[in-house]
Design a protein around this motif. Structure first.
Motif, PDB file in Angstrom:
ATOM      1  N   GLU A  47       1.013  -1.172  -0.070  1.00 36.54           N
ATOM      2  CA  GLU A  47      -0.036   0.129   0.119  1.00 36.54           C
ATOM      3  C   GLU A  47       0.950   1.396  -0.251  1.00 36.54           C
ATOM      4  N   GLN A  48       0.425   2.110  -0.938  1.00 39.97           N
ATOM      5  CA  GLN A  48       1.449   3.418  -0.949  1.00 39.97           C
ATOM      6  C   GLN A  48       1.427   4.334   0.135  1.00 39.97           C
ATOM      7  N   ASN A  49      -0.149   4.489   0.649  1.00 39.82           N
ATOM      8  CA  ASN A  49      -0.138   5.325   1.828  1.00 39.82           C
ATOM      9  C   ASN A  49       0.530   4.844   2.944  1.00 39.82           C
ATOM     10  N   PRO A  50       0.873   5.661   3.911  1.00 43.31           N
ATOM     11  CA  PRO A  50       1.861   5.325   5.000  1.00 43.31           C
ATOM     12  C   PRO A  50       0.961   4.721   6.279  1.00 43.31           C
ATOM     13  N   ALA A  51      -0.382   4.361   6.356  1.00 48.26           N
ATOM     14  CA  ALA A  51      -0.962   3.654   7.077  1.00 48.26           C
ATOM     15  C   ALA A  51      -2.494   3.540   6.550  1.00 48.26           C
ATOM     16  N   PHE A  52      -3.317   2.472   7.463  1.00 51.71           N
ATOM     17  CA  PHE A  52      -4.422   2.338   6.889  1.00 51.71           C
ATOM     18  C   PHE A  52      -5.577   3.600   7.562  1.00 51.71           C
ATOM     19  N   HIS A  53      -6.368   4.113   6.346  1.00 52.85           N
ATOM     20  CA  HIS A  53      -7.363   5.218   6.807  1.00 52.85           C
ATOM     21  C   HIS A  53      -8.452   5.009   5.672  1.00 52.85           C
ATOM     22  N   TRP A  54      -9.673   4.810   6.408  1.00 53.46           N
ATOM     23  CA  TRP A  54     -10.992   4.429   5.487  1.00 53.46           C
ATOM     24  C   TRP A  54     -11.754   5.604   5.400  1.00 53.46           C
ATOM     25  N   HIS A  55     -11.547   6.522   4.384  1.00 52.34           N
ATOM     26  CA  HIS A  55     -12.449   7.706   3.924  1.00 52.34           C
ATOM     27  C   HIS A  55     -12.348   8.728   5.304  1.00 52.34           C
ATOM     28  N   PRO A  56     -11.258   9.053   5.477  1.00 53.60           N
ATOM     29  CA  PRO A  56     -11.039  10.073   6.696  1.00 53.60           C
ATOM     30  C   PRO A  56     -11.785  11.132   6.717  1.00 53.60           C
ATOM     31  N   GLY A  57     -12.050  11.799   5.354  1.00 54.85           N
ATOM     32  CA  GLY A  57     -12.756  12.970   5.243  1.00 54.85           C
ATOM     33  C   GLY A  57     -14.322  12.970   5.590  1.00 54.85           C
ATOM     34  N   LEU A  58     -14.784  11.684   5.733  1.00 59.66           N
ATOM     35  CA  LEU A  58     -16.115  11.535   5.718  1.00 59.66           C
ATOM     36  C   LEU A  58     -16.381  10.828   7.140  1.00 59.66           C
ATOM     37  N   LEU A  59     -15.934  10.713   7.996  1.00 61.06           N
ATOM     38  CA  LEU A  59     -15.877  10.191   9.466  1.00 61.06           C
ATOM     39  C   LEU A  59     -16.725  11.361  10.324  1.00 61.06           C
ATOM     40  N   ILE A  60     -17.791  11.682   9.800  1.00 60.12           N
ATOM     41  CA  ILE A  60     -18.501  12.832  10.309  1.00 60.12           C
ATOM     42  C   ILE A  60     -19.245  12.066  11.579  1.00 60.12           C
ATOM     43  N   GLU A  61     -19.128  13.111  12.619  1.00 64.02           N
ATOM     44  CA  GLU A  61     -19.583  12.625  14.019  1.00 64.02           C
ATOM     45  C   GLU A  61     -21.133  12.040  13.834  1.00 64.02           C
ATOM     46  N   GLY A  62     -21.453  10.906  14.287  1.00 62.91           N
ATOM     47  CA  GLY A  62     -22.858  10.141  14.309  1.00 62.91           C
ATOM     48  C   GLY A  62     -22.976   9.360  12.914  1.00 62.91           C
ATOM     49  N   ALA A  63     -22.128   9.699  11.919  1.00 63.46           N
ATOM     50  CA  ALA A  63     -22.472   8.888  10.736  1.00 63.46           C
ATOM     51  C   ALA A  63     -22.183   7.230  10.820  1.00 63.46           C
ATOM     52  N   THR A  64     -23.340   6.716  10.372  1.00 64.39           N
ATOM     53  CA  THR A  64     -23.015   5.134  10.455  1.00 64.39           C
ATOM     54  C   THR A  64     -22.835   4.399   9.128  1.00 64.39           C
ATOM     55  N   LEU A  65     -22.346   3.074   9.078  1.00 65.28           N
ATOM     56  CA  LEU A  65     -22.310   2.404   8.214  1.00 65.28           C
ATOM     57  C   LEU A  65     -23.653   1.992   7.685  1.00 65.28           C
ATOM     58  N   GLN A  66     -23.865   1.867   6.137  1.00 63.53           N
ATOM     59  CA  GLN A  66     -24.999   1.406   5.675  1.00 63.53           C
ATOM     60  C   GLN A  66     -25.237  -0.087   5.627  1.00 63.53           C
ATOM     61  N   VAL A  67     -24.305  -0.829   6.056  1.00 64.26           N
ATOM     62  CA  VAL A  67     -24.750  -2.259   6.321  1.00 64.26           C
ATOM     63  C   VAL A  67     -24.227  -2.564   7.820  1.00 64.26           C
ATOM     64  N   PRO A  68     -24.812  -3.703   8.192  1.00 59.04           N
ATOM     65  CA  PRO A  68     -24.503  -4.405   9.857  1.00 59.04           C
ATOM     66  C   PRO A  68     -23.344  -4.570  10.084  1.00 59.04           C
ATOM     67  N   PHE A  69     -22.987  -4.715  11.118  1.00 59.80           N
ATOM     68  CA  PHE A  69     -21.592  -4.689  11.895  1.00 59.80           C
ATOM     69  C   PHE A  69     -21.109  -6.189  11.415  1.00 59.80           C
ATOM     70  N   LEU A  70     -21.973  -7.051  11.013  1.00 60.03           N
ATOM     71  CA  LEU A  70     -21.666  -8.420  10.655  1.00 60.03           C
ATOM     72  C   LEU A  70     -20.808  -8.434   9.210  1.00 60.03           C
ATOM     73  N   ALA A  71     -21.184  -7.324   8.516  1.00 61.17           N
ATOM     74  CA  ALA A  71     -20.350  -7.078   7.363  1.00 61.17           C
ATOM     75  C   ALA A  71     -19.080  -6.534   7.638  1.00 61.17           C
ATOM     76  N   ASP A  72     -18.192  -7.160   8.395  1.00 60.98           N
ATOM     77  CA  ASP A  72     -16.742  -6.907   8.866  1.00 60.98           C
ATOM     78  C   ASP A  72     -15.956  -7.716   7.682  1.00 60.98           C
ATOM     79  N   LEU A  73     -14.612  -7.807   8.058  1.00 60.86           N
ATOM     80  CA  LEU A  73     -13.696  -8.156   7.039  1.00 60.86           C
ATOM     81  C   LEU A  73     -13.933  -9.679   6.915  1.00 60.86           C
ATOM     82  N   VAL A  74     -14.403 -10.386   7.963  1.00 56.13           N
ATOM     83  CA  VAL A  74     -14.391 -11.858   7.894  1.00 56.13           C
ATOM     84  C   VAL A  74     -15.518 -12.779   8.167  1.00 56.13           C
ATOM     85  N   THR A  75     -16.372 -12.050   9.022  1.00 55.46           N
ATOM     86  CA  THR A  75     -17.570 -12.796   9.890  1.00 55.46           C
ATOM     87  C   THR A  75     -18.176 -13.602   8.650  1.00 55.46           C
ATOM     88  N   LEU A  76     -18.839 -13.037   7.607  1.00 54.31           N
ATOM     89  CA  LEU A  76     -19.734 -13.708   6.926  1.00 54.31           C
ATOM     90  C   LEU A  76     -19.028 -15.009   6.099  1.00 54.31           C
TER      91      LEU A  76
END
Length: 472
Positions: A47-76
């Motif tokens: 990865e060319q970026n120095p660290a992992f960040h997921w859409h840091p400019g859109l981490l607005i306070e209170g904004a939630t994912l549009q999928v349940p937490f079960l849609a993590d990296l591995v669970t399904l």
């Protein structure tokens, strides 16, 4: 694992089984599930970026994912994985608070923190490494991956090469800026920024006398609501415009969500190319609408501002496109608008513009130039991708190049959806190993999307015989 991480020396006579290019959620999912294969795979991810960040400019306070937490990296694919969201909570002593919170949809900031937790502990991830070129070496029957190790300032520090049997391309998407606004977005002065950079410019946007938000997806709605809440009643001075015909809710019915199942993905992939091309744009409400809670919150906030008898100074207009745009006196932006149904035109002068205009697949033509003679394309010049997420290559190439979130044209609207991440990663690993380290479900939807006969297991009641059916 943060910052530029040195790449360990690897025995060239023992090539990697898999090299991943890009470390976003999808390749992070692949790395996590690959780590759990009992026999082990030799993998590395760049990865060319120095660290992992997921859409840091859109981490607005209170904004939630549009999928349940079960849609993590591995669970399904592997509910017992040590890299699950519940494992993350346990590592932070937060299982009981989460249990009592009763939140099926977690905040975006928490999903980002979870992914950073995985990326900080999972071996074989190398940040600060930019992949420059990929080639097929026919003499060794291996892919060559050339990369540049970057220092903390993003400058070249060292060059390297890795050899691998297979590649997983997960470079993600990049912000899309409409042509009429590109000159303004690239120039300094009046802020014309993409929603991906919203939080970096929020203070400046709040100070602007008048703000225009363009785009009616979830990001546009969240930004409009955040700006609206922060501006004084009666002096909001905010416009929200979009090309779509309405500020429409996302299709979130239970049967509607079955478009994001493996069953639908397989059905879509089997359709003729012209049908797929026509179908995707018509399905925009499956992935470009606004969740009902955000729409309700916007209406509640607008309604609250009418309690004293006035109306908020906020204009919401769908069905409008930006024809051209330019600067006025170096301090303002003038947007030339056209209503798509009325054919009426007007001008809007504003002090700042937020482009919630979505994302497009990141170009990889230069990186994959060495594979171009082997690539097979469809009638529109796009890469052909088989059902197992492999680029269709010449038969002389014995390795595979898997793609993640670059296959909407072949696999449908579920391509960018986090809910299919683990299943797609498991599919890739099953294909790569030629085994089934992650057994996948035969059926995932109640909907039968086509007329093909489905063979679903059925268990009769004890002592009850099955009556054969005749097919007309």
């Amino acid at each position: 694992m943060t910052g530029s991480t040195p790449h360990p020396q690897h025995d060239l006579d023992r090539p990697y089984d898999l090299v991943g290019i890009g470390i976003g959620p999808f390749n992070l999912s692949l790395a996590a599930l690959a780590h759990g294969i009992p026999d082990g795979l030799a993998t590395t991810f760049f990865e060319q970026n120095p660290a992992f960040h997921w859409h840091p400019g859109l981490l607005i306070e209170g904004a939630t994912l549009q999928v349940p937490f079960l849609a993590d990296l591995v669970t399904l694919a592997d509910p017992a994985s040590p890299w699950s969201f519940l494992s993350y909570l346990r590592s932070r002593d937060r299982l009981f608070p989460f249990y009592f919170a009763e939140k099926f949809h977690i905040q975006r900031a928490e999903y980002d923190a979870y992914c950073r937790w995985v990326s900080g502990q999972l071996p074989g991830l190398h940040f600060g490494h930019q992949v420059d070129a990929v080639r097929w070496n026919p003499e060794r029957a291996l892919f060559e991956v050339d990369f540049t190790q970057l220092d903390g300032d993003g400058e070249a520090e060292a060059l390297g090469r890795a050899y691998t049997r297979h590649i997983a391309l997960g470079v993600g998407t990049q912000p899309y800026v409409p042509e009429p606004l590109k000159p303004l977005a690239d120039a300094p002065g009046v802020p014309v920024i993409h929603s991906a950079d919203y939080l970096d410019h929020r203070t400046r946007l709040l100070a602007a006398e008048h703000v225009t938000v363009i785009g009616s997806g979830q990001s546009g709605a969240e930004i409009f609501l955040d700006l609206l809440r922060a501006r004084p009643a009666g002096a909001e001075k905010i416009h929200w415009i979009t090309r779509t015909e309405a500020f429409a809710p996302m299709e979130y019915s239970k049967l509607g969500l079955e478009h994001f199942t493996p069953d639908y993905t397989r059905y879509f992939h089997a359709l003729p190319e012209p049908v797929r091309n026509e179908l995707v744009p018509r399905q925009w409400q499956l992935h470009k609408g606004i969740d009902a809670e955000t729409i309700a919150a916007i209406h509640d906030e607008l309604y609250r501002r009418t309690l004293d008898g006035g109306w908020p100074d906020a204009v919401l207009t769908p069905g409008v496109r930006v024809r051209t745009a330019g600067r006025v006196a170096t301090t303002k932006v003038e947007l030339h608008l056209e209503h798509l149904h009325q054919s009426a035109r007007s001008r809007l002068t504003t002090d700042a513009v937020v482009l919630a205009t979505g994302y497009r697949e990141r170009p990889v033509d230069r990186m994959l130039a060495g594979l171009d003679p082997y690539l097979r394309h469809d009638s529109a010049g796009r890469a052909r991708i088989d059902e197992q997420y492999r680029l269709v290559l010449d038969d002389s190439v014995t390795g595979s190049v898997y793609v993640q979130n670059a296959e909407k044209h072949t696999h449908g609207v579920g391509a960018p959806d986090l809910g299919l991440a683990a299943w797609r990663s498991a599919t890739i690993l099953n294909s790569l190993t030629g085994k089934d380290p992650y057994p996948l479900p035969r059926r995932t939807a109640f909907t039968s999307f086509g007329l093909e006969r489905r063979e679903a297991p059925r268990i009769p009641a004890q002592g009850q015989a099955l009556t054969p059916l005749t097919q007309n």
